[in-house]
Write a protein that holds these residues in place. Structure first.
Motif, PDB file in Angstrom:
ATOM      1  N   GLU A  32       0.465  -1.735  -0.186  1.00 22.72           N
ATOM      2  CA  GLU A  32      -0.124  -0.122  -0.140  1.00 22.72           C
ATOM      3  C   GLU A  32       1.216   1.519  -0.209  1.00 22.72           C
ATOM      4  O   GLU A  32       0.488   2.463   0.961  1.00 22.72           O
ATOM      5  CB  GLU A  32      -0.493   0.066   1.034  1.00 22.72           C
ATOM      6  N   PHE A  33       1.713   1.255  -0.947  1.00 22.88           N
ATOM      7  CA  PHE A  33       2.372   2.625  -0.946  1.00 22.88           C
ATOM      8  C   PHE A  33       1.837   3.874  -1.224  1.00 22.88           C
ATOM      9  O   PHE A  33       0.130   3.351  -2.431  1.00 22.88           O
ATOM     10  CB  PHE A  33       3.960   2.570  -2.146  1.00 22.88           C
ATOM     11  N   ALA A  34       2.204   4.565  -1.914  1.00 21.17           N
ATOM     12  CA  ALA A  34       1.556   5.670  -2.741  1.00 21.17           C
ATOM     13  C   ALA A  34       2.219   6.241  -3.595  1.00 21.17           C
ATOM     14  O   ALA A  34       0.786   6.296  -3.976  1.00 21.17           O
ATOM     15  CB  ALA A  34       2.742   6.927  -2.222  1.00 21.17           C
ATOM     16  N   ALA A  35       2.752   5.312  -4.717  1.00 22.82           N
ATOM     17  CA  ALA A  35       2.948   5.640  -5.847  1.00 22.82           C
ATOM     18  C   ALA A  35       3.775   4.730  -6.354  1.00 22.82           C
ATOM     19  O   ALA A  35       5.035   3.730  -5.538  1.00 22.82           O
ATOM     20  CB  ALA A  35       3.175   7.065  -6.574  1.00 22.82           C
ATOM     21  N   ALA A  47       0.135   2.481 -14.861  1.00 24.41           N
ATOM     22  CA  ALA A  47      -1.100   2.638 -14.850  1.00 24.41           C
ATOM     23  C   ALA A  47      -2.025   1.097 -14.907  1.00 24.41           C
ATOM     24  O   ALA A  47      -3.207   0.998 -14.249  1.00 24.41           O
ATOM     25  CB  ALA A  47      -0.979   3.572 -15.628  1.00 24.41           C
ATOM     26  N   HIS A  48      -2.176   0.535 -15.925  1.00 22.98           N
ATOM     27  CA  HIS A  48      -2.532  -1.193 -16.025  1.00 22.98           C
ATOM     28  C   HIS A  48      -2.400  -1.759 -14.830  1.00 22.98           C
ATOM     29  O   HIS A  48      -4.313  -2.553 -13.991  1.00 22.98           O
ATOM     30  CB  HIS A  48      -2.473  -1.758 -17.736  1.00 22.98           C
ATOM     31  N   HIS A  49      -1.799  -2.648 -14.355  1.00 22.79           N
ATOM     32  CA  HIS A  49      -1.526  -2.616 -13.129  1.00 22.79           C
ATOM     33  C   HIS A  49      -1.944  -2.265 -11.774  1.00 22.79           C
ATOM     34  O   HIS A  49      -2.895  -2.978 -10.913  1.00 22.79           O
ATOM     35  CB  HIS A  49      -0.098  -3.499 -13.124  1.00 22.79           C
ATOM     36  N   LEU A  50      -2.038  -0.927 -11.483  1.00 19.43           N
ATOM     37  CA  LEU A  50      -2.314  -0.420 -10.595  1.00 19.43           C
ATOM     38  C   LEU A  50      -3.731   0.062 -10.531  1.00 19.43           C
ATOM     39  O   LEU A  50      -4.289   1.040  -9.712  1.00 19.43           O
ATOM     40  CB  LEU A  50      -1.480   1.377 -10.827  1.00 19.43           C
ATOM     41  N   ALA A  51      -3.745  -0.210 -11.435  1.00 21.36           N
ATOM     42  CA  ALA A  51      -5.816   0.568 -11.890  1.00 21.36           C
ATOM     43  C   ALA A  51      -7.134  -0.587 -10.787  1.00 21.36           C
ATOM     44  O   ALA A  51      -6.685  -1.050 -10.658  1.00 21.36           O
ATOM     45  CB  ALA A  51      -6.220   0.268 -13.517  1.00 21.36           C
ATOM     46  N   GLY A  52      -7.674   0.769 -10.424  1.00 26.65           N
ATOM     47  CA  GLY A  52      -8.593   0.228  -9.342  1.00 26.65           C
ATOM     48  C   GLY A  52      -7.759   0.717  -8.024  1.00 26.65           C
ATOM     49  O   GLY A  52      -8.848   0.157  -7.405  1.00 26.65           O
ATOM     50  N   GLY A  54      -6.035   3.134  -6.098  1.00 21.63           N
ATOM     51  CA  GLY A  54      -5.989   3.313  -5.710  1.00 21.63           C
ATOM     52  C   GLY A  54      -4.402   4.370  -5.469  1.00 21.63           C
ATOM     53  O   GLY A  54      -3.804   5.611  -5.502  1.00 21.63           O
ATOM     54  N   ILE A  55      -3.162   3.731  -5.832  1.00 21.88           N
ATOM     55  CA  ILE A  55      -1.331   4.003  -5.411  1.00 21.88           C
ATOM     56  C   ILE A  55      -1.649   4.319  -7.307  1.00 21.88           C
ATOM     57  O   ILE A  55      -2.167   4.313  -8.537  1.00 21.88           O
ATOM     58  CB  ILE A  55      -0.992   2.275  -5.400  1.00 21.88           C
ATOM     59  N   LYS A  56      -1.351   5.462  -6.499  1.00 21.69           N
ATOM     60  CA  LYS A  56      -0.716   6.617  -8.073  1.00 21.69           C
ATOM     61  C   LYS A  56       0.197   5.870  -9.496  1.00 21.69           C
ATOM     62  O   LYS A  56       1.311   5.177  -8.858  1.00 21.69           O
ATOM     63  CB  LYS A  56      -0.126   7.638  -7.497  1.00 21.69           C
ATOM     64  N   THR A  57       0.533   6.162 -10.225  1.00 17.22           N
ATOM     65  CA  THR A  57       1.433   6.505 -11.189  1.00 17.22           C
ATOM     66  C   THR A  57       2.813   7.101 -11.502  1.00 17.22           C
ATOM     67  O   THR A  57       1.835   8.283 -11.618  1.00 17.22           O
ATOM     68  CB  THR A  57       0.941   5.449 -12.699  1.00 17.22           C
ATOM     69  N   ALA A  58       3.862   7.085 -11.095  1.00 28.10           N
ATOM     70  CA  ALA A  58       4.368   8.259 -10.803  1.00 28.10           C
ATOM     71  C   ALA A  58       5.491   7.848 -12.635  1.00 28.10           C
ATOM     72  O   ALA A  58       5.931   6.782 -12.468  1.00 28.10           O
ATOM     73  CB  ALA A  58       4.820   8.956  -9.917  1.00 28.10           C
ATOM     74  N   VAL A  59       5.752   9.135 -12.909  1.00 23.72           N
ATOM     75  CA  VAL A  59       6.435   8.760 -14.287  1.00 23.72           C
ATOM     76  C   VAL A  59       7.607  10.251 -14.667  1.00 23.72           C
ATOM     77  O   VAL A  59       7.580  11.723 -13.936  1.00 23.72           O
ATOM     78  CB  VAL A  59       5.836   8.850 -15.715  1.00 23.72           C
ATOM     79  N   ASN A  86      -0.032   9.948 -13.332  1.00 25.67           N
ATOM     80  CA  ASN A  86      -1.110  10.373 -12.459  1.00 25.67           C
ATOM     81  C   ASN A  86      -0.038  11.778 -11.740  1.00 25.67           C
ATOM     82  O   ASN A  86      -0.486  12.446 -11.741  1.00 25.67           O
ATOM     83  CB  ASN A  86      -1.477   9.858 -11.046  1.00 25.67           C
ATOM     84  N   GLU A  87       0.807  11.066 -11.572  1.00 23.17           N
ATOM     85  CA  GLU A  87       2.741  12.438 -11.538  1.00 23.17           C
ATOM     86  C   GLU A  87       3.198  12.379 -12.462  1.00 23.17           C
ATOM     87  O   GLU A  87       3.605  11.546 -12.761  1.00 23.17           O
ATOM     88  CB  GLU A  87       2.700  11.300  -9.490  1.00 23.17           C
ATOM     89  N   LEU A  88       4.137  13.896 -12.321  1.00 27.43           N
ATOM     90  CA  LEU A  88       5.036  13.864 -13.394  1.00 27.43           C
ATOM     91  C   LEU A  88       6.376  14.058 -12.383  1.00 27.43           C
ATOM     92  O   LEU A  88       6.529  15.490 -11.227  1.00 27.43           O
ATOM     93  CB  LEU A  88       4.720  14.612 -13.921  1.00 27.43           C
TER      94      LEU A  88
END
Length: 213
Positions: A32-35, A47-52, A54-59, A86-88
């Protein structure tokens, strides 16, 4: 305090494979990390593997040198968001910072913020390469450009996050923006000390170890 909720579970090695990124995402969900924080090529995969979840995808953007042309950083940011980031986490124009060209630094950030279209923008100032005054000015540029976090390091420089730098950035930023400590964070003790100093997010590849997983 739930330590895991501060952590961006990070894998930015050039040798990272699809399987490595899938494992990274699975670990992020389990703990349950933030991102998760990945290179742009893996934005849609993460993003696909984290969908649903609540964990963000940062790039990362303009990573790791920050020497990419501003228009390219903005295009990279736009593409990452299209790929469901979701985050850059962008790198500033470090050369401009060292030359005292703060308007150039600020505009570089601003264009990425605009291209992000509402996605969270964290700005890596690479503290290990800056003087104390340059760190102050860089933090002010991040605030002026409308970004959401100031971030210490790429993890590719000789030094990473320090408690002293987090204290300094907190004095400047106050509660206006978040502060992400990154680079060289390997232990729970380090993580807790950085949070106590004012960090609101931690970037580390050692999240599983730090949280006792």
């Amino acid at each position: 305090m739930k330590l895991a909720s501060y952590i961006d579970h990070t894998l930015l090695k050039p040798s990272a494979t699809v399987e490595d990124i899938i494992t990274l995402c699975e670990e992020a969900v389990k703990h349950e990390f933030a991102a998760v924080c990945v290179n742009p090529i893996y934005a849609d995969l993460a993003a696909h593997h984290l969908a649903g979840t609540g964990i963000k995808t940062a790039v990362v953007i303009g990573f790791p040198l920050g020497a990419t042309i501003t228009a390219i950083k903005a295009a990279e940011a736009k593409e990452a968001v299209l790929r469901k980031a979701n985050e850059l986490d962008m790198v500033i124009n470090i050369g401009a910072a060292k030359a005292g060209l703060w308007e150039v630094v600020t505009e570089d950030i601003r264009q990425v913020v605009e291209a992000a279209d509402g996605a969270i923008v964290k700005v890596i100032i690479e503290t290990g390469l800056l003087t104390e005054e340059e760190k102050r000015q860089a933090c002010l540029a991040v605030i002026d450009a409308g970004a959401h976090f100031v971030k210490t390091s790429t993890g590719f420089a000789s030094t990473g996050a320090t408690v002293e730098d987090i204290h300094l950035l907190k004095k400047i930023a106050g509660d206006k923006i978040g502060i992400k400590a990154s680079g060289g964070i390997r232990t729970r003790e380090q993580a807790l000390a950085l949070i106590a100093a004012g960090a609101t997010r931690l970037g580390t590849s050692a999240g599983v170890t730090i949280t006792g997983g």
